[in-house]
Design an enzyme around this catalytic site. Sequence first.
Site, PDB file in Angstrom:
ATOM      1  N   TYR A 254      11.982  47.718  19.965  1.00  0.00           N
ATOM      2  CA  TYR A 254      11.143  48.464  21.268  1.00  0.00           C
ATOM      3  C   TYR A 254      11.739  49.826  21.606  1.00  0.00           C
ATOM      4  O   TYR A 254      10.723  50.639  22.190  1.00  0.00           O
ATOM      5  CB  TYR A 254      11.686  47.533  22.352  1.00  0.00           C
ATOM      6  CG  TYR A 254      10.605  46.331  22.631  1.00  0.00           C
ATOM      7  CD1 TYR A 254      10.614  45.330  21.845  1.00  0.00           C
ATOM      8  CD2 TYR A 254       9.594  46.309  23.611  1.00  0.00           C
ATOM      9  CE1 TYR A 254       9.937  44.147  21.818  1.00  0.00           C
ATOM     10  CE2 TYR A 254       8.872  45.143  23.977  1.00  0.00           C
ATOM     11  CZ  TYR A 254       8.888  44.035  22.926  1.00  0.00           C
ATOM     12  OH  TYR A 254       8.265  42.797  23.219  1.00  0.00           O
TER      13      TYR A 254
ATOM     14  N   LYS B 209      17.464  36.121  12.445  1.00  0.00           N
ATOM     15  CA  LYS B 209      16.962  35.978  10.938  1.00  0.00           C
ATOM     16  C   LYS B 209      17.596  36.509   9.932  1.00  0.00           C
ATOM     17  O   LYS B 209      17.468  37.462   9.230  1.00  0.00           O
ATOM     18  CB  LYS B 209      15.289  36.609  10.807  1.00  0.00           C
ATOM     19  CG  LYS B 209      14.440  36.596   9.895  1.00  0.00           C
ATOM     20  CD  LYS B 209      13.943  35.286   9.732  1.00  0.00           C
ATOM     21  CE  LYS B 209      13.173  35.061   8.297  1.00  0.00           C
ATOM     22  NZ  LYS B 209      12.561  33.673   8.254  1.00  0.00           N
TER      23      LYS B 209
ATOM     24  N   ASP C 170      12.213  31.252  12.985  1.00  0.00           N
ATOM     25  CA  ASP C 170      11.074  30.487  12.547  1.00  0.00           C
ATOM     26  C   ASP C 170      11.226  29.024  12.806  1.00  0.00           C
ATOM     27  O   ASP C 170      10.427  28.380  13.270  1.00  0.00           O
ATOM     28  CB  ASP C 170      10.677  30.839  11.204  1.00  0.00           C
ATOM     29  CG  ASP C 170      11.772  30.704   9.908  1.00  0.00           C
ATOM     30  OD1 ASP C 170      12.743  30.837  10.478  1.00  0.00           O
ATOM     31  OD2 ASP C 170      11.530  30.977   9.038  1.00  0.00           O
TER      32      ASP C 170
ATOM     33  N   ASP D  81      10.984  37.939  23.292  1.00  0.00           N
ATOM     34  CA  ASP D  81       9.479  38.207  23.786  1.00  0.00           C
ATOM     35  C   ASP D  81       8.486  37.083  23.500  1.00  0.00           C
ATOM     36  O   ASP D  81       7.808  36.378  24.153  1.00  0.00           O
ATOM     37  CB  ASP D  81       9.032  39.415  23.280  1.00  0.00           C
ATOM     38  CG  ASP D  81       7.511  39.813  23.986  1.00  0.00           C
ATOM     39  OD1 ASP D  81       7.413  39.463  25.167  1.00  0.00           O
ATOM     40  OD2 ASP D  81       6.534  40.114  23.179  1.00  0.00           O
TER      41      ASP D  81
ATOM     42  N   ASP E  51       7.094  33.327  25.471  1.00  0.00           N
ATOM     43  CA  ASP E  51       5.861  32.841  25.904  1.00  0.00           C
ATOM     44  C   ASP E  51       5.470  31.499  25.376  1.00  0.00           C
ATOM     45  O   ASP E  51       4.546  30.816  25.536  1.00  0.00           O
ATOM     46  CB  ASP E  51       4.677  33.974  25.158  1.00  0.00           C
ATOM     47  CG  ASP E  51       4.160  34.966  26.084  1.00  0.00           C
ATOM     48  OD1 ASP E  51       4.999  35.394  26.785  1.00  0.00           O
ATOM     49  OD2 ASP E  51       3.246  35.451  26.167  1.00  0.00           O
TER      50      ASP E  51
HETATM   51  C1  IPM Z   1       7.201  41.037  28.553  1.00  0.00           C
HETATM   52  C2  IPM Z   1       5.979  42.046  28.021  1.00  0.00           C
HETATM   53  C3  IPM Z   1       6.400  43.276  27.903  1.00  0.00           C
HETATM   54  C4  IPM Z   1       7.596  43.237  26.593  1.00  0.00           C
HETATM   55  C5  IPM Z   1       5.314  44.289  27.214  1.00  0.00           C
HETATM   56  C6  IPM Z   1       4.235  44.520  28.344  1.00  0.00           C
HETATM   57  C7  IPM Z   1       5.928  45.705  27.218  1.00  0.00           C
HETATM   58  O1  IPM Z   1       5.240  41.280  26.779  1.00  0.00           O
HETATM   59  O2  IPM Z   1       7.502  41.324  29.662  1.00  0.00           O
HETATM   60  O3  IPM Z   1       7.355  39.989  27.921  1.00  0.00           O
HETATM   61  O4  IPM Z   1       7.086  42.862  25.233  1.00  0.00           O
HETATM   62  O5  IPM Z   1       8.603  43.098  26.916  1.00  0.00           O
HETATM   63 MN    MN Z   2       6.018  39.403  26.684  1.00  0.00          MN
END
Ligand code: IPM
Ligand code: MN
Length: 350
Positions: free
Chosen positions: A139, A185, A218, A242, A246
């Site tokens: 990032y 990894k 993984d 990240d 999710d």
């Molecule tokens: C999150 C989002 C951000 C990230 C993006 C929008 C920069 O996906 O807060 O999880 O990847 O950190």
């Molecule tokens: Mn995210």
Amino acid sequence: MPKIVTLPGDGIGPEVTAAAVEVLREVAPDLTFEEHAIGGAAYDAHGDPFPQRTRDALEHADAVLLGTVGGAQNSPWNSLPRPMRPESGLLALRKALGCYANLRPVRVQPGLEHLSPLKPELARGVDILIVRELLGGVYFDGDRKIDGDTAYNTMRYTTPEVERVAKMAFWAAEQRKGRVTSVDKANVLEVSELWRRDVQALRDREYRSIHLNHEYVDSVAMLIVSDPSRYDVIVTENLFGDILSDLAAVIPGSLGLMPSASLGDGAGLFEPIHGSAPDIAGKGIANPAAAIMSAAMLLRHGLGRSDAANQIERAVALALREEPTRDLGGQADTKTFTNAVLEAMGTPVG
Ligand code: IPM
Ligand code: MN
Ligand code: NAD
């Protein structure tokens, strides 16, 4: 009078932030709020996704409450030079606050197993804390380029960067079940080899009461949804964290149930993990629970007010039972759900 800087941002950000502020005003009437621009909205208004006046406001903030940033796939914001895009504003904000550790709890409250697409026996009692490194890895590394048919990004970590986030994970585990899984990894990446070595060395030096194990990312992507109860605290680098978080949203049942606290050097940043949800923005139907629970984390981690935080979390659980939102298969819109939370806060415990 603690000062909270609110940054509603784009898409559903303003809708869910307004709900969180309403709840905060109710439990903590002494807080003061100051709203500023971030993301695409800030670019449109000030030509910068993280304008100087927003930056200045952070100097006197006790905590920062963020909504969401970013536009739809076809948004003109996505054609801007990268530093001008909404997401760059968010990354610059995290950097400015020195928030290197992002705590993303994944919890299935008792009686809410039915909201999960997993079998109830798998979802029941899940309580994971994902500690995502937030200021390093691909990032932020300056060694990056796209040039014709070639592009690259660089994943780089240093020992101090690994140690500071690992300390946060060990500290969190000490207040929980004392187990940390470090995710990497290391079978392929040198950066993971360093990560694994440094996390283990820190554990052996300073946190011998913690049970630490290492797993490959993984494999964790499979195990976190097929056997979530095996995890207590997970610590991992920025990009892995990240993606895994999710994915972990599947366990409680929606991204709309995933709050976070970004902690580090100064004032904390409290943000739902979901994005600006352009597909539902402006319709008043976003689930504000992640933003409201982020406000609870603000009270707990940012202001040291655990009682008020617990009160909010309890009310959110009650509201989810009575008035689930559409992302959870229910009918409630943002307002109905928020009102249910406010009402539940007045209900006596028990
Ligand atoms: C999150 C989002 C951000 C990230 C993006 C929008 C920069 O996906 O807060 O999880 O990847 O950190
Ligand atoms: Mn995210
Ligand atoms: P998203 O998280 O915005 O949406 C994914 C799906 O989840 C959509 O169907 C959306 O409607 C649903 N969803 C998300 N939050 C919800 C909520 N609170 N209630 C009900 N449903 C919800 O991810 P995306 O579509 O990949 O990204 C959209 C934009 O958001 C992009 O510009 C992206 O860069 C940005 N983004 C920002 C953040 C952030 O601000 N922290 C995080 C992730 C993505």
